[in-house]
Design an enzyme around this catalytic site. Structure first.
Site, PDB file in Angstrom:
ATOM      1  N   ASP A  10       0.598  -6.204  15.267  1.00  0.00           N
ATOM      2  CA  ASP A  10       1.195  -5.982  13.941  1.00  0.00           C
ATOM      3  C   ASP A  10       0.743  -7.116  13.019  1.00  0.00           C
ATOM      4  OD1 ASP A  10       3.984  -4.495  12.728  1.00  0.00           O
ATOM      5  OD2 ASP A  10       3.410  -6.401  11.841  1.00  0.00           O
ATOM      6  N   ASP A 111      -0.736  -1.237   9.287  1.00  0.00           N
ATOM      7  CA  ASP A 111      -0.695  -2.605   9.797  1.00  0.00           C
ATOM      8  C   ASP A 111      -0.309  -2.709  11.265  1.00  0.00           C
ATOM      9  OD1 ASP A 111       2.131  -2.442   9.746  1.00  0.00           O
ATOM     10  OD2 ASP A 111       2.218  -4.586   9.307  1.00  0.00           O
ATOM     11  N   GLU A 112      -0.382  -1.607  12.007  1.00  0.00           N
ATOM     12  CA  GLU A 112      -0.075  -1.774  13.429  1.00  0.00           C
ATOM     13  C   GLU A 112      -0.737  -0.740  14.336  1.00  0.00           C
ATOM     14  OE1 GLU A 112       4.258  -0.701  14.403  1.00  0.00           O
ATOM     15  OE2 GLU A 112       4.262  -1.226  12.282  1.00  0.00           O
TER      16      GLU A 112
END
Ligand code: DGT
Ligand code: CA
Ligand code: CA
Length: 364
Positions: A10, A111-112
């Site tokens: 993340d 974002d992950e």
């Protein structure tokens, strides 16, 4: 079943960190990335803030006006509008780096991601920690972003672990340590347990995962329903058998056509745009998907390219919505257009599934 090794990666304060990456002078300042609403002025909300701004109580979701108030003493605070296209571009580059040499790569969001590396590291947690450090270093060197990584035997524990030390964290929970790691944590750290559920538990004097383990599965099922109850019962014990599923991040779909004649005439182009929208729409409909971003693309008569896109407020699968937005973009793109256009394209991006995508966090 052999023990799996799963990473959850993340990126730290993602939008704000992307802004720092292109303007390093921001690093020492409080940085807030804002979604300004159409009402103008300071109306709108904070999408995210860097850790300097967070020290002043600024966080995702609060009104921009509150954030300004909290940062009043920081004359150097910076408030920037969101730039989704740039964040997507940064995300794609970073995902490319982490995708290399893993067994299975599952994109979760900008974002992950989850990575299954079991084979790659021969089931060895020490090798896994070296690999994670390598990935962190490459992303930092190449993309100038830091991220936090959780390593364990499944997606659930890795997700909790990536959030355990932030920013720039690396948390390894080997199978022998799962119990000890989880028991000390607040129940809130379990993905899916939010404010409302937490409150119910607090009334029952249940604060940590260790406390949660005192409740049997029947009690939980009675209180929260079978699906959520069973999920929480298992989560408290670190049980999660969901496989890491191959999923690419670059989910977009586009259609491009060569025009019958080169043109820069709105009504001519608009007809073709409408047709292209129908074709694009057919595909996403067939795939049961929605889109949140619409774009158009020109190849001009000198073969140079021009494109424009916009992010919608909400994901949709509606053809009219697609056509309306594509036409608006066409009007904008044709302003001051001197050269004629040879090929024309329509693109939808930020695709998501229409019906409940199953994910560990949406049992609630
Ligand atoms: P972190 O992971 O705690 O260091 O910080 P972030 O900002 O990366 O937080 P995360 O992972 O929950 O969210 C990733 C991005 O998603 C974040 O940079 C901005 C966006 N986002 C998160 N929460 C909100 C929100 O409430 N509103 C809007 N508009 N965007 C949000
Ligand atoms: Ca993040
Ligand atoms: Ca995230």
């Amino acid at each position: 079943m052999e023990t799996r090794i799963v990473f959850h990666i993340d990126f730290d304060y993602f939008y704000a960190q992307c802004e720092e990456a292109r303007s390093p002078e921001l690093k020492t300042k409080p940085v807030c990335v804002c979604v300004f609403s159409d009402r103008g002025g300071d109306s709108g909300a904070i999408a995210t803030a860097n850790y300097t701004a967070r020290k002043y109580g600024v966080k995702s979701g609060i009104p921009i006006a509150f954030a300004k108030k909290r940062l009043e003493e920081r004359k150097d605070a910076v408030f920037l509008p969101v730039d989704f296209e740039y964040y997507t571009e940064m995300s794609e580059k970073a995902m490319e780096v982490m995708k290399k040499d893993v067994d299975v790569f599952e994109y979760v969001g900008r974002d992950e991601a989850y990575l299954d590396v079991t084979k790659r590291v021969e089931g060895d947690f020490i090798k896994a920690s070296h690999l994670a450090q390598q990935i962190k270093n490459s992303i930092r060197d190449k993309i100038k972003l830091s991220c936090s990584v959780g390593i364990s035997q499944n997606k659930l524990i890795s997700k909790i672990a990536s959030n355990y030390q932030k920013p720039d964290g690396l948390t390894i929970v080997t199978p022998e340590k799962v119990e000890e790691f989880l028991e000390q944590l607040k129940i809130r750290t379990i993905p899916g347990i939010g404010g409302k559920t937490e409150k119910i538990f607090l009334e029952m004097k249940i604060e940590t995962i260790q406390d949660l383990k005192k409740l049997d599965v029947f009690t939980l099922n009675n209180k929260f329903g079978r699906k959520s109850g069973t999920y929480m019962y298992n989560a408290a014990r670190g049980i999660d058998n969901e496989p890491v599923k191959e999923k690419e991040g670059r989910v977009q779909y586009s259609k491009i056509m060569t025009l019958k004649k080169d043109s820069k005439d709105y009504s001519f182009l608009s007809e073709s745009i409408k047709e292209l929208c129908v074709e694009v729409h057919d595909v996403i409909k067939k795939n049961n998907q929605m889109f949140k971003s619409v774009g158009i693309h020109f190849v001009q008569s000198d073969l140079s390219n021009k494109s424009k896109s916009r992010m919608l407020k909400n994901p949709t699968a509606d053809l009219q919505e697609l056509q309306k937005n594509a036409e608006t973009l066409l009007v904008e793109a044709l302003e001051n257009q001197t050269i004629t256009i040879r090929r024309l394209g329509v693109k939808v991006a930020e695709l998501s599934e229409i019906k409940g995508q199953r994910d560990i966090t949406n049992y609630f």
